[in-house]
Design a protein around this motif. Structure first.
Motif, PDB file in Angstrom:
ATOM      1  N   ARG A 146      59.345  50.893  44.944  1.00 26.37           N
ATOM      2  CA  ARG A 146      58.259  49.969  44.613  1.00 26.37           C
ATOM      3  C   ARG A 146      57.012  50.758  44.275  1.00 26.37           C
ATOM      4  O   ARG A 146      56.645  51.692  44.978  1.00 26.37           O
ATOM      5  CB  ARG A 146      57.995  49.023  45.796  1.00 26.37           C
ATOM      6  CG  ARG A 146      56.832  48.058  45.576  1.00 26.37           C
ATOM      7  CD  ARG A 146      56.819  46.962  46.656  1.00 26.37           C
ATOM      8  NE  ARG A 146      56.756  47.484  47.999  1.00 26.37           N
ATOM      9  CZ  ARG A 146      55.626  47.810  48.636  1.00 26.37           C
ATOM     10  NH1 ARG A 146      54.456  47.680  48.000  1.00 26.37           N
ATOM     11  NH2 ARG A 146      55.655  48.269  49.881  1.00 26.37           N
ATOM     12  N   TYR A 147      56.358  50.376  43.162  1.00 26.43           N
ATOM     13  CA  TYR A 147      55.135  51.029  42.716  1.00 26.43           C
ATOM     14  C   TYR A 147      54.014  49.991  42.612  1.00 26.43           C
ATOM     15  O   TYR A 147      54.269  48.805  42.423  1.00 26.43           O
ATOM     16  CB  TYR A 147      55.328  51.682  41.347  1.00 26.43           C
ATOM     17  CG  TYR A 147      56.284  52.849  41.338  1.00 26.43           C
ATOM     18  CD1 TYR A 147      55.817  54.161  41.465  1.00 26.43           C
ATOM     19  CD2 TYR A 147      57.663  52.646  41.186  1.00 26.43           C
ATOM     20  CE1 TYR A 147      56.699  55.229  41.448  1.00 26.43           C
ATOM     21  CE2 TYR A 147      58.549  53.714  41.178  1.00 26.43           C
ATOM     22  CZ  TYR A 147      58.065  55.010  41.308  1.00 26.43           C
ATOM     23  OH  TYR A 147      58.940  56.072  41.289  1.00 26.43           O
ATOM     24  N   ASP A 148      52.759  50.461  42.693  1.00 27.72           N
ATOM     25  CA  ASP A 148      51.655  49.548  42.462  1.00 27.72           C
ATOM     26  C   ASP A 148      51.239  49.607  40.991  1.00 27.72           C
ATOM     27  O   ASP A 148      51.874  50.285  40.182  1.00 27.72           O
ATOM     28  CB  ASP A 148      50.473  49.848  43.394  1.00 27.72           C
ATOM     29  CG  ASP A 148      49.757  51.157  43.058  1.00 27.72           C
ATOM     30  OD1 ASP A 148      50.146  51.845  42.088  1.00 27.72           O
ATOM     31  OD2 ASP A 148      48.787  51.497  43.767  1.00 27.72           O
ATOM     32  N   THR A 149      50.180  48.891  40.629  1.00 24.31           N
ATOM     33  CA  THR A 149      49.762  48.820  39.228  1.00 24.31           C
ATOM     34  C   THR A 149      49.237  50.150  38.706  1.00 24.31           C
ATOM     35  O   THR A 149      49.123  50.339  37.496  1.00 24.31           O
ATOM     36  CB  THR A 149      48.677  47.752  39.055  1.00 24.31           C
ATOM     37  OG1 THR A 149      47.582  48.040  39.949  1.00 24.31           O
ATOM     38  CG2 THR A 149      49.229  46.364  39.377  1.00 24.31           C
ATOM     39  N   ASN A 150      48.905  51.080  39.614  1.00 25.73           N
ATOM     40  CA  ASN A 150      48.447  52.403  39.203  1.00 25.73           C
ATOM     41  C   ASN A 150      49.561  53.435  39.248  1.00 25.73           C
ATOM     42  O   ASN A 150      49.304  54.633  39.183  1.00 25.73           O
ATOM     43  CB  ASN A 150      47.294  52.858  40.119  1.00 25.73           C
ATOM     44  CG  ASN A 150      46.079  51.975  39.989  1.00 25.73           C
ATOM     45  OD1 ASN A 150      45.676  51.624  38.884  1.00 25.73           O
ATOM     46  ND2 ASN A 150      45.490  51.597  41.116  1.00 25.73           N
TER      47      ASN A 150
END
Length: 244
Positions: A146-150
């Protein structure tokens, strides 16, 4: 224009503000995040590049640790002494591909988000194309990620289920301190786990080196120092002018 005494009073006020800012930074919160490491002989070294730009060679060992840390100097290392032979000994070499030993340490219960339990430490042998990055090696063996928007890596193998590099209280205990007395035992357990588990059942984690907690003073602090310098210079200049 302010008199010299007025300038000095303003200067003193600015200094008080800067002092409070500095004190606040000294009590800066720690952060809960994944750190990225490379095996250097028998020791772990904090990676100088992120996994997306690091291109390991066949035989390299890389590790990832989830913990609460204040900065790279405070970051907790992956526990365990797994080496390439232990992790990738059963994976045959192939032309045009490389093997990378990956070690993932999900951390301790003290560093886990509320309501979550960290899985046991794991290892995996990623066999990927010769030009693959560490991030690509990770993607081949550790899901879901899982990654964030950055594009900051937030979770490996679904852990943690929520949050991403969030700040925690400045009073929080970090594993960098707690590990000092427990790494020897943890190394033995991690080695036993890596020998007893098959490569197909293992997971790995990655984190961009730039994803760690922010270090150093804020831009506002530099601006404040500049204001102090300007006001101080003005006070000196005005005092000299009056004497002349």
């Amino acid at each position: 224009m302010l008199r010299p005494r007025g300038v000095l009073l303003v200067l003193a006020g600015v200094l008080l503000v800067l002092a409070s800012v500095g004190a606040g930074q000294a009590r800066a919160a720690a952060y809960r995040y994944w750190s990225f490491w490379e095996r250097d002989g028998s020791a772990w070294a904090y990676a100088t590049q992120g996994p997306s730009t690091t291109r390991p060679s066949d035989g390299d060992v890389q590790g990832f640790r989830f913990a609460v840390s204040r900065d790279s100097a405070d970051a907790a290392r992956p526990r365990g002494g797994a080496d390439f032979a232990t992790v990738c000994g059963g994976t045959a070499a192939r032309g045009g591909e490389k093997r990378v030993a990956l070690v993932v340490d999900f951390g301790t219960a003290a560093d886990a988000p509320d309501g979550e339990t960290p899985p046991a430490a794991r290892t995996a042998c990623a066999r990927v194309p010769d030009d693959a990055s560490t991030a690509e090696a990770l993607a081949s063996v550790a899901k879901p990620l899982r990654y964030d928007t950055n594009a900051m890596l937030c979770a490996i193998a679904g852990y943690p289920g929520q949050g991403c590099g969030e700040a925690v209280g400045s009073d929080a205990d970090t594993d960098a301190d707690a590990d000092a007395g427990t790494d020897a035992d943890a190394d033995g357990r991690a080695d036993a786990d890596s020998r007893g588990a098959s490569a197909s059942s293992q997971s790995a984690a990655a984190s961009d080196a730039g994803d760690g907690p922010p270090d150093g003073p804020s831009v506002g602090l530099f601006v404040g120092v500049g204001v102090v310098a300007v006001l101080g210079g003005a006070a000196v200049w005005q005092a000299r002018r009056r004497r002349s």
